[in-house]
Design a protein around this motif. Structure first.
Motif, PDB file in Angstrom:
ATOM      1  N   THR A  85      11.314   4.184  20.514  1.00 49.89           N
ATOM      2  CA  THR A  85      12.538   3.507  20.573  1.00 49.89           C
ATOM      3  C   THR A  85      12.935   3.291  22.132  1.00 49.89           C
ATOM      4  O   THR A  85      13.068   2.108  22.542  1.00 49.89           O
ATOM      5  CB  THR A  85      13.875   4.011  20.000  1.00 49.89           C
ATOM      6  N   ARG A  86      12.694   4.325  22.966  1.00 49.77           N
ATOM      7  CA  ARG A  86      12.706   4.235  24.411  1.00 49.77           C
ATOM      8  C   ARG A  86      11.672   3.509  25.117  1.00 49.77           C
ATOM      9  O   ARG A  86      11.883   2.902  26.064  1.00 49.77           O
ATOM     10  CB  ARG A  86      12.997   5.905  24.927  1.00 49.77           C
ATOM     11  N   THR A  87      10.419   3.615  24.665  1.00 50.12           N
ATOM     12  CA  THR A  87       9.307   2.946  25.160  1.00 50.12           C
ATOM     13  C   THR A  87       9.241   1.451  24.683  1.00 50.12           C
ATOM     14  O   THR A  87       8.184   0.768  25.021  1.00 50.12           O
ATOM     15  CB  THR A  87       8.113   3.636  25.140  1.00 50.12           C
ATOM     16  N   CYS A  88      10.059   0.935  23.724  1.00 50.26           N
ATOM     17  CA  CYS A  88      10.025  -0.186  23.006  1.00 50.26           C
ATOM     18  C   CYS A  88       8.451  -0.558  22.497  1.00 50.26           C
ATOM     19  O   CYS A  88       7.721  -1.442  22.559  1.00 50.26           O
ATOM     20  CB  CYS A  88      10.078  -1.490  23.998  1.00 50.26           C
ATOM     21  N   SER A  89       8.158   0.633  21.765  1.00 46.95           N
ATOM     22  CA  SER A  89       6.821   0.626  21.077  1.00 46.95           C
ATOM     23  C   SER A  89       6.780   0.760  19.689  1.00 46.95           C
ATOM     24  O   SER A  89       7.839   1.061  19.025  1.00 46.95           O
ATOM     25  CB  SER A  89       5.779   1.493  21.761  1.00 46.95           C
ATOM     26  N   LYS A 111      11.373  12.567  16.014  1.00 48.56           N
ATOM     27  CA  LYS A 111      11.059  12.846  17.500  1.00 48.56           C
ATOM     28  C   LYS A 111      10.110  11.706  17.859  1.00 48.56           C
ATOM     29  O   LYS A 111      10.309  10.801  18.984  1.00 48.56           O
ATOM     30  CB  LYS A 111      10.209  13.714  18.001  1.00 48.56           C
ATOM     31  N   ASN A 162      12.117   8.371  18.240  1.00 47.76           N
ATOM     32  CA  ASN A 162      13.021   8.334  19.425  1.00 47.76           C
ATOM     33  C   ASN A 162      12.277   7.744  20.648  1.00 47.76           C
ATOM     34  O   ASN A 162      12.719   7.041  21.365  1.00 47.76           O
ATOM     35  CB  ASN A 162      13.760   9.680  19.773  1.00 47.76           C
ATOM     36  N   ILE A 163      10.935   8.240  20.659  1.00 49.20           N
ATOM     37  CA  ILE A 163      10.192   7.974  21.796  1.00 49.20           C
ATOM     38  C   ILE A 163       9.801   6.392  21.653  1.00 49.20           C
ATOM     39  O   ILE A 163       9.765   5.759  22.776  1.00 49.20           O
ATOM     40  CB  ILE A 163       9.054   8.808  21.826  1.00 49.20           C
TER      41      ILE A 163
END
Length: 180
Positions: free
Chosen positions: A62-66, A56, A59-60
């Motif tokens: 990856t979405r926030t580019c961090s 989880k 995934n977060i």
């Protein structure tokens, strides 16, 4: 390009290798290929819940580019020095004594030395400063770039008060919403 891996990463790699060798020796899958979370948990030696939580977080990230960050441990730190009300009253008396008897501006260091003699205070200047702040005292800088102790008799600072700000002290005031 090779990367330097820490001990934990090396250990995980060894666990995965052992799991794969066990499957090779068994000549079949130990855990069905459709059960990815259970396979990853068995390979890495962590629980399935941990695998889900890290997935989880990934995934977060990856979405926030961090990056995925390791959370730091929050450990409760016990108070190093616990003062009784008697000691707090003694500290107030010492501060007043600096002004009345000694005719000097009290500093944290001077107060600590006096408390070492009187109540065998074994804390550092920083510890004493924290205790003073916790008990409602306030450090006030002075012109000589030192910070000294003072006790005010008023309970709330009055913004209309035209007291000279040139003196330097630690003031004993009740907590207020606005500190200058």
């Amino acid at each position: 390009m090779s990367q330097a891996l820490d001990d934990a990463a090396r250990e995980v790699i060894l666990k995965i290798k052992r799991f794969c060798e066990a499957e090779k020796n068994n000549k079949s899958l130990l855990i069905p290929i459709t059960n990815v979370r259970a396979r990853v948990a068995a390979m890495t030696g962590v629980s399935e819940k941990t695998v889900s939580r890290i997935t989880k977080e990934g995934n977060i990230a990856t979405r926030t580019c961090s990056k995925i960050v390791t959370p730091g441990k929050c450990r409760p730190h016990p108070k190093k020095y616990n003062l009784h009300d008697y000691h707090v009253r003694l500290i107030r008396q010492k501060i007043q004594q600096f002004y009345t008897a000694n005719k000097k501006l009290p500093t944290v260091n001077k107060l600590r030395i006096e408390l070492l003699e009187d109540i065998e205070f074994k804390g550092s200047n920083t510890t004493l400063r924290r205790i003073l702040k916790e008990k409602g005292f306030r450090l006030n800088p002075c012109k000589s770039k030192r910070k000294t102790l003072d006790e005010r008799l008023d309970t709330v600072s009055d913004p209309t008060n035209n007291e000279s700000d040139s003196h330097c002290s630690i003031s004993d005031v009740a907590p207020s919403s606005d500190h200058n």
